[in-house]
Design an enzyme around this catalytic site. Structure first.
Site, mmCIF file in Angstrom:
data_model
loop_
_atom_site.group_PDB
_atom_site.id
_atom_site.type_symbol
_atom_site.label_atom_id
_atom_site.label_comp_id
_atom_site.label_asym_id
_atom_site.label_seq_id
_atom_site.Cartn_x
_atom_site.Cartn_y
_atom_site.Cartn_z
ATOM 1 N N GLU A 282 0.863 -1.182 0.000
ATOM 2 C CA GLU A 282 0.000 0.000 0.000
ATOM 3 C C GLU A 282 0.897 1.229 0.000
ATOM 4 O O GLU A 282 1.875 1.290 0.748
ATOM 5 C CB GLU A 282 -0.930 -0.001 1.210
ATOM 6 N N ALA A 365 -5.583 10.795 6.236
ATOM 7 C CA ALA A 365 -6.938 10.859 5.690
ATOM 8 C C ALA A 365 -7.938 11.214 6.771
ATOM 9 O O ALA A 365 -7.865 10.702 7.899
ATOM 10 C CB ALA A 365 -7.320 9.521 5.050
ATOM 11 N N ALA A 366 -8.877 12.074 6.437
ATOM 12 C CA ALA A 366 -9.937 12.440 7.379
ATOM 13 C C ALA A 366 -10.795 11.211 7.685
ATOM 14 O O ALA A 366 -11.129 10.432 6.790
ATOM 15 C CB ALA A 366 -10.807 13.548 6.789
ATOM 16 N N LEU A 368 -14.204 9.228 8.750
ATOM 17 C CA LEU A 368 -15.648 9.382 8.612
ATOM 18 C C LEU A 368 -16.293 9.394 10.002
ATOM 19 O O LEU A 368 -15.657 8.993 10.981
ATOM 20 C CB LEU A 368 -16.211 8.241 7.772
ATOM 21 N N ASP A 434 -7.792 -3.867 -6.287
ATOM 22 C CA ASP A 434 -8.099 -4.371 -4.943
ATOM 23 C C ASP A 434 -9.452 -3.874 -4.431
ATOM 24 O O ASP A 434 -9.577 -3.481 -3.273
ATOM 25 C CB ASP A 434 -6.980 -3.961 -3.987
#
Length: 559
Positions: A282, A365-366, A368, A434
């Site tokens: 990744e 990353a924000a 959720l 993926d």
């Protein structure tokens, strides 16, 4: 007499040498100060908070903090029905500002992050011209109360004591305030009330999620949120449970949280052709580039992601309360601080994540909203790969597989199939194989968008395209007209996708270190876009109803 003259001469020599030594020391001190001062001046195009790798080790002041909480707790937001006043504030002020242009938003973003700019044409960059195009500003119906994911609880000034008590402590009203849990760490006190402008950027992001999209591209809070993620002091870091590779959950002041993925390989490294897709690394830059590409396509379905340089010693090792994670830290033979965590793939001392010697590139990353407030449903993709070295999936053996899919819910009605094809186009452009599951917000049922999450395995190969990713489009031969028109627009020389991506990625802080995508990856975007358009043309040659018209009243063609 001769002895006295000799002594006097010796003293003069010593005195001269002492003066010469003093002058040399002063000269060296002045020279060192000049060099250090020059080294600490950051490039004007880079972020003030994210220096380049060379400057970082000498210029960045490392903030040390004491231990944080043992875990990153879920933070609850009020979710009772909102008032008419708040709905209008959401819809008109923070979602659809009629007087707020894209150029205003980018200027705000550049001010906060110190982003680079593309070449100006007629006073605007290509990216600004693209987002000013009518295809990115199509009229849409006004959002209603049930189109918002979360709502702020408004205090009723009715004088009814009992009703006020029933509201509970979770309400955000004019009198109650939420404050930072990190006041004791040396932060200024920060608080928010029911007024939207007092909320931290991550909370405004959550309150801006609607049935149509995760965020409004014109919302100025988007720039504030990316700035927040790129600059806020890290108060806690623990390893995220689940998943195949190493990820961290980091916490900021005012209960903010983010998902951190570390740099695993250089930007120019291509995935080994002999490596199966489910064993690939990744990549942190893939997460960043996926967010920008999703925005360029007009989807707005990936949570905001930004690049950042962190200090693995002061911002992870010294503050983590995750004992399993802390036990995996070590210093490499060349003096770099490394760690590897615990996960299914690539979490071993043979595959460490290492700073240089402390600084590490990451994507942030924000997060959720918490699942207790905004539950999400996970759906298995019909075109999921077999994740086997020998077996084939059903769609790989049956050319008419889409006919089977269209007969069962949720693909038998609504726009779910079109959403899935949008996602397939995005995945093909960035070569992401993926995509085994996708998620939706349960609140909106089947009438909502798909969340494009977890894109770390994208942008692995630029020299080879993977046509199997486009099979949903090839087999179903359906696509939204708005998606097709934007793809055609991005294929034109004046709005070339590679140029738009290059300019958009310049706005990320890590662009000051090196380009987020290499030129071969940018060129591959144009090549793959042309392949998508050829598939649509082939579909139109064999099927009558290929294009789903979701932009009625718009008769222009990209020019």
């Amino acid at each position: 007499m001769k002895t006295q003259n000799s002594g006097r001469s010796t003293r003069c020599i010593y005195l001269g040498l002492a003066c010469l030594s003093l002058v040399l020391h002063l000269f060296l001190a002045f020279l060192c100060l000049s060099v250090l001062q020059k080294a600490c001046v950051l490039p004007t195009s880079s972020s003030s908070s994210i220096p380049t790798r060379t400057d970082t080790q000498h210029c960045r002041s490392i903030s040390h903090s004491s231990s944080s909480s043992a875990a990153l707790p879920s933070r609850k937001l009020p979710t009772i029905p909102q008032s008419e006043e708040h709905r209008k504030l959401n819809a008109n002020t923070f979602r659809h500002k009629k007087n707020h242009s894209f150029s205003d938003a980018t200027e705000w973003e550049n001010t906060l992050i110190g982003a680079g700019k593309g070449q100006k044409v007629n006073g605007r960059t290509k990216l600004e011209e693209l987002f000013e195009h009518p295809l990115y500003n199509l009229p849409r119906p006004e959002l209603q109360d049930d189109d918002w994911l979360l709502r702020v609880k408004k205090k009723e000034h009715s004088g009814d004591r009992g009703s006020e008590e029933e509201e509970g402590e979770d309400a955000i009203d004019d009198d109650s305030q939420g404050s930072s849990a990190s006041e004791e760490e040396g932060y200024d006190k920060m608080s928010w009330t029911s007024a939207m402008e007092t909320h931290p950027p991550w909370l405004r992001f959550h309150l801006g999620i609607s049935r149509r999209e995760l965020y409004d591209r014109k919302d100025p809070n988007l720039a504030q949120l990316t700035h927040y993620l790129a600059t806020q002091r890290v108060l806690g870091a623990v390893q995220k449970e689940g998943g195949t590779q190493l990820k961290l959950l980091v916490s900021f002041q005012n209960h903010g949280q983010a998902l951190l993925k570390p740099m695993k390989q250089s930007r120019d490294a291509e995935t080994d052709g002999n490596l199966f897709y489910f064993s690939d690394f990744e990549r942190h830059n893939a997460e960043i580039a996926a967010f920008h590409l999703d925005r360029l396509l007009g989807f707005n379905r990936i949570p905001p992601v930004v690049g950042r340089l962190i200090n693995v010693t002061s911002e992870v090792r010294e503050i983590t309360t995750d004992k399993k994670l802390s036990r995996t830290f070590f210093t490499s033979p060349v003096g770099n601080v490394c760690f590897y965590g615990q996960c299914e793939y690539y979490c071993s001392s043979e595959h460490p994540v290492c700073g240089r010697p402390h600084q590490l590139e990451v994507s942030v990353a924000a997060m959720l909203p918490d699942l207790s407030l905004a539950p999400r449903r996970s759906w298995r993709s019909p075109w999921r790969r077999a994740y086997s070295r020998t077996k084939l999936a059903a769609w790989e053996k049956d050319p008419a597989y889409c006919d089977t899919v269209k007969q069962r819910p949720p693909y038998s009605h609504g726009t779910r199939l079109l959403d899935l094809i949008d996602m397939a186009v995005l995945d093909f452009l960035m070569s992401n194989m993926d995509r085994h599951h996708y998620e939706t917000f349960e609140t909106f049922g089947n009438e909502t968008f798909l969340l494009h999450l977890d894109n770390g395995r994208a942008f692995g190969r630029h020299s080879r395209d993977e046509p199997s990713i486009l099979v949903p489009l090839q087999q179903c031969c359906r696509i939204r007209r708005s998606t097709l028109l934007r793809l055609r627009l991005l294929s034109l020389p004046s709005f070339r996708l590679s140029d738009a991506m290059r300019e958009s990625l310049l706005r990320d802080p890590l662009a000051a270190v090196a380009p987020l995508l290499s030129e071969p990856h940018l060129s591959a975007l144009d090549r793959r876009l042309a392949a998508v358009l050829r598939v649509v043309e082939a579909c139109q040659g064999h099927h009558a109803e290929v294009i789903h018209n979701d932009v009625e009243g718009y008769d222009q063609q990209p020019d």
